[in-house]
Design a protein around this motif. Structure first.
Motif, short mmCIF file in Angstrom:
data_model
loop_
_atom_site.label_atom_id
_atom_site.label_comp_id
_atom_site.label_asym_id
_atom_site.label_seq_id
_atom_site.Cartn_x
_atom_site.Cartn_y
_atom_site.Cartn_z
N GLY A 190 0.82 -1.20 0.00
CA GLY A 190 0.00 0.00 0.00
C GLY A 190 0.85 1.24 0.00
N PRO A 191 0.21 2.38 -0.24
CA PRO A 191 0.97 3.64 -0.21
C PRO A 191 1.46 3.94 1.19
N PRO A 192 2.49 4.71 1.36
CA PRO A 192 3.05 4.99 2.69
C PRO A 192 2.08 5.72 3.62
N ILE A 210 -4.63 3.27 15.48
CA ILE A 210 -4.28 2.34 16.56
C ILE A 210 -3.85 3.10 17.81
N THR A 211 -3.07 4.17 17.61
CA THR A 211 -2.63 4.97 18.76
C THR A 211 -3.81 5.63 19.46
N ALA A 212 -4.79 6.15 18.66
CA ALA A 212 -5.97 6.77 19.26
C ALA A 212 -6.80 5.77 20.05
N LEU A 213 -6.92 4.56 19.53
CA LEU A 213 -7.67 3.52 20.24
C LEU A 213 -7.00 3.17 21.56
N ILE A 214 -5.70 3.07 21.55
CA ILE A 214 -4.99 2.74 22.78
C ILE A 214 -5.15 3.84 23.83
N LYS A 223 -0.09 3.57 5.89
CA LYS A 223 0.55 3.07 7.11
C LYS A 223 0.48 4.11 8.23
N ASN A 224 0.65 5.39 7.86
CA ASN A 224 0.58 6.45 8.88
C ASN A 224 -0.83 6.56 9.46
N ILE A 225 -1.85 6.42 8.59
CA ILE A 225 -3.23 6.49 9.06
C ILE A 225 -3.54 5.34 10.00
#
Length: 283
Positions: A62-64, A74-78, A67-69
């Motif tokens: 996939g485009p880079p 994932i960070t917001a969920l944590i 991966k950032n999104i």
């Protein structure tokens, strides 16, 4: 010895096998060296060649920025889960102080001793009668209150008394006929329609608290002796304050005490006390 008889020994045939043996030995040595230097030589584990198994899973290409999104989500969920856990811990710690401990019985609240009910007594009162100034009679309370507000704008106190599904608007009362006629004339001069007539309050009994009974009896005595207007203002305020300190102090009787302790002109207090007693009367 003649040259014909010379014996010559040829070493060419013996040299050839020896050379072949030397060449064969060199070939074997070279072959052995090649085998040791090869990565596939199994005699030395440091030169073992590892054959990796091909990965059968799908490779994500996939485009880079995707991966950032994904990393941000994932960070917001944590972070959300961590904050939710902290808030839950705080809520449990706060509410835990207000709840009973596990060692306390479940029916501890049910076993609490209830407060003593208010002791009620019955107060008897006689019938009362006075001459009143009636401004109007209406079929609805809203219409009567509308005219009451009009009188208040002219600084004329009045009382709305409901009886027999009719709403009577009264602007004063007095036991002296001359005094009541003078009041009616003053109101008529201000373009207020008046009508004087006799008004009576039937005797009966009212159920009040024991602390309120003495106050009701005092007011009944003043109404019977027609002495409400002669009671000092200090005594009126004391009776009002004593009523406010009792149970269930709100009501029409309290409003009558407030009016009586402030002014009580034109016999308005007599009308308010009589109306309150009629509403408090036992059925």
């Amino acid at each position: 010895m003649s040259q014909k008889n010379k014996i010559s020994i040829s070493l060419r045939k013996r040299e050839e096998p020896v050379k072949q043996e030397i060449l064969q030995a060199k070939r074997e040595q070279a072959a052995a060296a090649d085998v040791k230097e090869s990565p596939e030589y199994r005699g030395d584990s440091s030169h073992m060649h590892v054959h990796e198994m091909p990965y059968k899973g799908k490779k994500i290409n996939g485009p880079p920025f995707m991966k950032n999104i994904m990393l941000s989500v994932i960070t917001a969920l944590i972070i959300s889960l961590a904050l939710g856990f902290l808030l839950l811990r705080m809520f449990v710690s706060v509410t835990g102080d207000n709840t009973s401990s596990p060692n306390e019985p479940a029916n501890a609240g049910a076993s609490a001793v209830p407060s003593d009910p208010v002791s009620m007594v019955t107060v008897e009162y006689p019938s009362f009668e006075a001459t009143i100034v009636q401004v109007g009679v209406y079929s609805t309370e809203s219409k009567a209150n509308e005219w009451k507000e009009n009188l208040a704008d002219q600084s004329v106190p009045s009382v709305v008394w409901e009886r027999d599904s009719q709403f009577y608007l009264m602007a004063g009362s007095n036991h002296d006929q001359a005094a009541i006629e003078l009041l009616a004339a003053e109101l008529s001069a201000s373009d207020i329609p008046t009508y004087t007539k006799s008004w009576s309050v039937a005797g009966g009994s009212a159920e009040v608290s024991e602390a309120q009974s003495s106050i009701v009896e005092t007011i009944v005595q003043h109404m019977e002796s027609q002495s409400l207007a002669s009671v000092p203002l200090e005594e009126r305020k004391q009776l009002m304050q004593a009523w406010q300190e009792t149970e269930h102090a709100n009501g029409d009787f309290l409003n009558a005490l407030k009016t009586w302790s402030n002014e009580g002109e034109n016999g308005i207090s007599w009308l308010m006390f009589g109306n309150a007693l009629e509403k408090m009367k036992n059925s």
